[in-house]
Design a protein around this motif. Structure first.
Motif, PDB file in Angstrom:
ATOM      1  N   GLY A  85      35.323 -32.898  24.271  1.00  0.00           N
ATOM      2  CA  GLY A  85      36.075 -33.017  25.525  1.00  0.00           C
ATOM      3  C   GLY A  85      35.270 -33.769  26.567  1.00  0.00           C
ATOM      4  O   GLY A  85      34.397 -34.576  26.246  1.00  0.00           O
ATOM      5  N   ASP A  86      35.556 -33.503  27.846  1.00  0.00           N
ATOM      6  CA  ASP A  86      34.888 -34.196  28.943  1.00  0.00           C
ATOM      7  C   ASP A  86      33.496 -33.639  29.191  1.00  0.00           C
ATOM      8  O   ASP A  86      33.317 -32.433  29.327  1.00  0.00           O
ATOM      9  CB  ASP A  86      35.704 -34.086  30.238  1.00  0.00           C
ATOM     10  CG  ASP A  86      36.868 -35.056  30.277  1.00  0.00           C
ATOM     11  OD1 ASP A  86      36.925 -35.964  29.429  1.00  0.00           O
ATOM     12  OD2 ASP A  86      37.719 -34.922  31.175  1.00  0.00           O
ATOM     13  N   VAL A 115      31.655 -39.693  33.310  1.00  0.00           N
ATOM     14  CA  VAL A 115      32.162 -38.758  32.303  1.00  0.00           C
ATOM     15  C   VAL A 115      32.145 -39.441  30.939  1.00  0.00           C
ATOM     16  O   VAL A 115      32.563 -40.589  30.809  1.00  0.00           O
ATOM     17  CB  VAL A 115      33.612 -38.316  32.635  1.00  0.00           C
ATOM     18  CG1 VAL A 115      34.180 -37.439  31.541  1.00  0.00           C
ATOM     19  CG2 VAL A 115      33.665 -37.613  33.977  1.00  0.00           C
ATOM     20  N   ASN A 117      33.865 -38.727  27.399  1.00  0.00           N
ATOM     21  CA  ASN A 117      34.842 -37.909  26.699  1.00  0.00           C
ATOM     22  C   ASN A 117      34.579 -38.041  25.208  1.00  0.00           C
ATOM     23  O   ASN A 117      34.556 -39.146  24.667  1.00  0.00           O
ATOM     24  CB  ASN A 117      36.265 -38.339  27.027  1.00  0.00           C
ATOM     25  CG  ASN A 117      37.281 -37.503  26.280  1.00  0.00           C
ATOM     26  OD1 ASN A 117      37.628 -37.789  25.138  1.00  0.00           O
ATOM     27  ND2 ASN A 117      37.730 -36.450  26.917  1.00  0.00           N
ATOM     28  N   SER A 119      36.064 -37.188  21.625  1.00  0.00           N
ATOM     29  CA  SER A 119      37.318 -36.810  20.976  1.00  0.00           C
ATOM     30  C   SER A 119      37.305 -37.357  19.551  1.00  0.00           C
ATOM     31  O   SER A 119      36.294 -37.887  19.103  1.00  0.00           O
ATOM     32  CB  SER A 119      38.509 -37.362  21.767  1.00  0.00           C
ATOM     33  OG  SER A 119      38.448 -38.776  21.816  1.00  0.00           O
ATOM     34  N   ARG A 151      37.852 -47.551  31.301  1.00  0.00           N
ATOM     35  CA  ARG A 151      37.228 -46.730  30.278  1.00  0.00           C
ATOM     36  C   ARG A 151      36.608 -47.665  29.251  1.00  0.00           C
ATOM     37  O   ARG A 151      37.197 -48.683  28.905  1.00  0.00           O
ATOM     38  CB  ARG A 151      38.265 -45.830  29.604  1.00  0.00           C
ATOM     39  CG  ARG A 151      38.732 -44.706  30.500  1.00  0.00           C
ATOM     40  CD  ARG A 151      39.969 -44.029  29.935  1.00  0.00           C
ATOM     41  NE  ARG A 151      40.278 -42.756  30.506  1.00  0.00           N
ATOM     42  CZ  ARG A 151      40.587 -42.515  31.756  1.00  0.00           C
ATOM     43  NH1 ARG A 151      40.586 -43.497  32.625  1.00  0.00           N
ATOM     44  NH2 ARG A 151      40.878 -41.305  32.189  1.00  0.00           N
TER      45      ARG A 151
END
Length: 176
Positions: A85-86, A115, A117, A119, A151
């Motif tokens: 996750g973050d 951040v 992330n 995943s 991103r």
């Protein structure tokens, strides 16, 4: 009343959630930018995902990778593990919302600077996506500043800079 934020321009849209049932999908159109987006009432994307939980248990044995923090001017090297996750990266301060804090004296790192992330992609491999906090000094990848809402997928060995501090990503695969 509930508020939702437009994913494109950050404009808030207010609606009465009591008129809808849990699990019901709603579509909104932003009055500022015209972007259409959907939400689902009362259902979190993070819950009730057995596929991800299975992967999480496997990855917890191996880990989700880590970041290697190298302070250029101020202090020392740190290795900080990542979670699924973050991973909110920022300067350590008691009460900070950063779940991946860096112990530093670097004043150019915000408390919530950027951040990562973690995943899974469609093939089930871990994927690492970096975005800026937003921060006051920016987040640089390959000497290019990340734009607002930009991103960037990063890979094992990717170097990024926040303030006067360099950080290297070590993926779970490289830690075996």
């Amino acid at each position: 009343m509930k508020r939702v934020r437009c994913p494109k321009c950050d404009n808030f849209i207010t609606f009465d959630e009591t008129k809808y049932k849990d699990g019901q999908s709603l579509v909104f159109e932003c009055t500022e930018c015209g972007k259409q987006f959907g939400i689902r009432i009362g259902v979190s994307k993070l819950k009730d995902r057995p596929h991800d939980e299975k992967h999480d248990e496997q990855a917890n044995e191996k880990g989700f990778g880590s970041i290697v923090v190298i302070e250029n001017v101020f202090h020392y090297k740190q290795v900080i593990p990542l979670q699924y996750g973050d991973n909110s990266i920022g300067r350590y301060m008691k009460g900070s919302a950063a779940n991946t804090p860096i112990e530093t004296n670097d004043p150019s790192i915000d408390m919530n600077h950027c951040v990562i992330n973690v995943s899974r992609d469609k093939k089930g491999n871990l994927k690492y996506v970096l975005r800026d906090g937003p921060s006051y000094t920016g987040t640089f990848v390959d000497n290019e500043i990340l734009g607002d809402r930009e991103r960037r997928i990063i890979y094992d060995g990717s170097l990024f800079t926040i303030g006067a501090t360099s950080i290297i990503l070590r993926t779970a695969d490289s830690e075996e």
